[in-house]
Design a protein around this motif. Sequence first.
Motif, PDB file in Angstrom:
ATOM      1  N   PRO A  44      76.927 -73.925   0.401  1.00 17.06           N
ATOM      2  CA  PRO A  44      77.137 -72.720   1.220  1.00 17.06           C
ATOM      3  C   PRO A  44      76.585 -71.435   0.600  1.00 17.06           C
ATOM      4  O   PRO A  44      76.641 -70.379   1.239  1.00 17.06           O
ATOM      5  N   ALA A  45      76.027 -71.482  -0.610  1.00 17.79           N
ATOM      6  CA  ALA A  45      75.567 -70.262  -1.279  1.00 17.79           C
ATOM      7  C   ALA A  45      74.417 -69.616  -0.513  1.00 17.79           C
ATOM      8  O   ALA A  45      73.420 -70.262  -0.193  1.00 17.79           O
ATOM      9  N   VAL A  46      74.570 -68.330  -0.228  1.00 20.53           N
ATOM     10  CA  VAL A  46      73.566 -67.552   0.501  1.00 20.53           C
ATOM     11  C   VAL A  46      73.018 -66.488  -0.437  1.00 20.53           C
ATOM     12  O   VAL A  46      73.778 -65.833  -1.151  1.00 20.53           O
ATOM     13  N   HIS A  47      71.714 -66.290  -0.405  1.00 25.89           N
ATOM     14  CA  HIS A  47      71.093 -65.295  -1.275  1.00 25.89           C
ATOM     15  C   HIS A  47      71.646 -63.907  -0.959  1.00 25.89           C
ATOM     16  O   HIS A  47      71.673 -63.475   0.187  1.00 25.89           O
ATOM     17  N   GLY A  48      72.122 -63.240  -1.984  1.00 26.93           N
ATOM     18  CA  GLY A  48      72.690 -61.909  -1.818  1.00 26.93           C
ATOM     19  C   GLY A  48      74.170 -61.926  -1.512  1.00 26.93           C
ATOM     20  O   GLY A  48      74.829 -60.904  -1.585  1.00 26.93           O
ATOM     21  N   GLY A  49      74.711 -63.113  -1.168  1.00 29.54           N
ATOM     22  CA  GLY A  49      76.138 -63.246  -0.923  1.00 29.54           C
ATOM     23  C   GLY A  49      76.870 -63.374  -2.249  1.00 29.54           C
ATOM     24  O   GLY A  49      76.280 -63.250  -3.320  1.00 29.54           O
ATOM     25  N   TYR A  50      78.140 -63.627  -2.167  1.00 29.13           N
ATOM     26  CA  TYR A  50      78.931 -63.738  -3.395  1.00 29.13           C
ATOM     27  C   TYR A  50      79.351 -65.177  -3.622  1.00 29.13           C
ATOM     28  O   TYR A  50      79.566 -65.933  -2.684  1.00 29.13           O
ATOM     29  N   GLY A  51      79.460 -65.543  -4.892  1.00 31.45           N
ATOM     30  CA  GLY A  51      79.864 -66.886  -5.278  1.00 31.45           C
ATOM     31  C   GLY A  51      81.300 -67.160  -4.907  1.00 31.45           C
ATOM     32  O   GLY A  51      82.069 -66.258  -4.564  1.00 31.45           O
ATOM     33  N   SER A  52      81.667 -68.428  -4.973  1.00 26.92           N
ATOM     34  CA  SER A  52      83.015 -68.831  -4.577  1.00 26.92           C
ATOM     35  C   SER A  52      84.062 -68.497  -5.621  1.00 26.92           C
ATOM     36  O   SER A  52      85.237 -68.423  -5.316  1.00 26.92           O
ATOM     37  N   ARG A  53      83.645 -68.295  -6.865  1.00 29.02           N
ATOM     38  CA  ARG A  53      84.605 -67.972  -7.919  1.00 29.02           C
ATOM     39  C   ARG A  53      84.643 -66.469  -8.142  1.00 29.02           C
ATOM     40  O   ARG A  53      83.625 -65.778  -8.015  1.00 29.02           O
ATOM     41  N   HIS A  54      85.804 -65.989  -8.505  1.00 32.06           N
ATOM     42  CA  HIS A  54      85.982 -64.564  -8.759  1.00 32.06           C
ATOM     43  C   HIS A  54      85.100 -64.103  -9.912  1.00 32.06           C
ATOM     44  O   HIS A  54      85.037 -64.737 -10.952  1.00 32.06           O
ATOM     45  N   GLY A  55      84.405 -63.003  -9.708  1.00 34.71           N
ATOM     46  CA  GLY A  55      83.615 -62.424 -10.773  1.00 34.71           C
ATOM     47  C   GLY A  55      82.227 -63.008 -10.950  1.00 34.71           C
ATOM     48  O   GLY A  55      81.548 -62.690 -11.911  1.00 34.71           O
TER      49      GLY A  55
END
Length: 120
Positions: A44-55
């Motif tokens: 599900p990782a999208v360029h410019g989006g945020y990762g699933s883990r905090h930080g």
Amino acid sequence: MTGRTPPLGDQQGLWQAVLAAAAGRCQCRGTCGKSHDKDGGRCPAVHGGYGSRHGTGPVRLLAAPADPDGLLLPAHLAAALPKGALAAWCPACHDATRRAAAKARRAAAPPAGSDSLFDL
């Protein structure tokens, strides 16, 4: 840096072409060891989006060989691959797939012979 700012070495637009073909989303389909079942079998990782883990910060996709064995190529050979042989990878899937390919290559390698000078 904006979401679609290319890397410094992308003079021919190869990274942009790979990212456009992937619709800005990681193309891993489980070679990293995760099934990605919740997301239709694709990371599900999208360029410019945020990762699933905090930080983890914003995701920056890589253009790298689509074939897991290709991830083990030396950099100068990987850089010469055509657009059709490349895929968009998030760093987590890229690293996990590269480690899995290296492990499989080591397991398939013939056992090393004896290094001793004399057999006793």
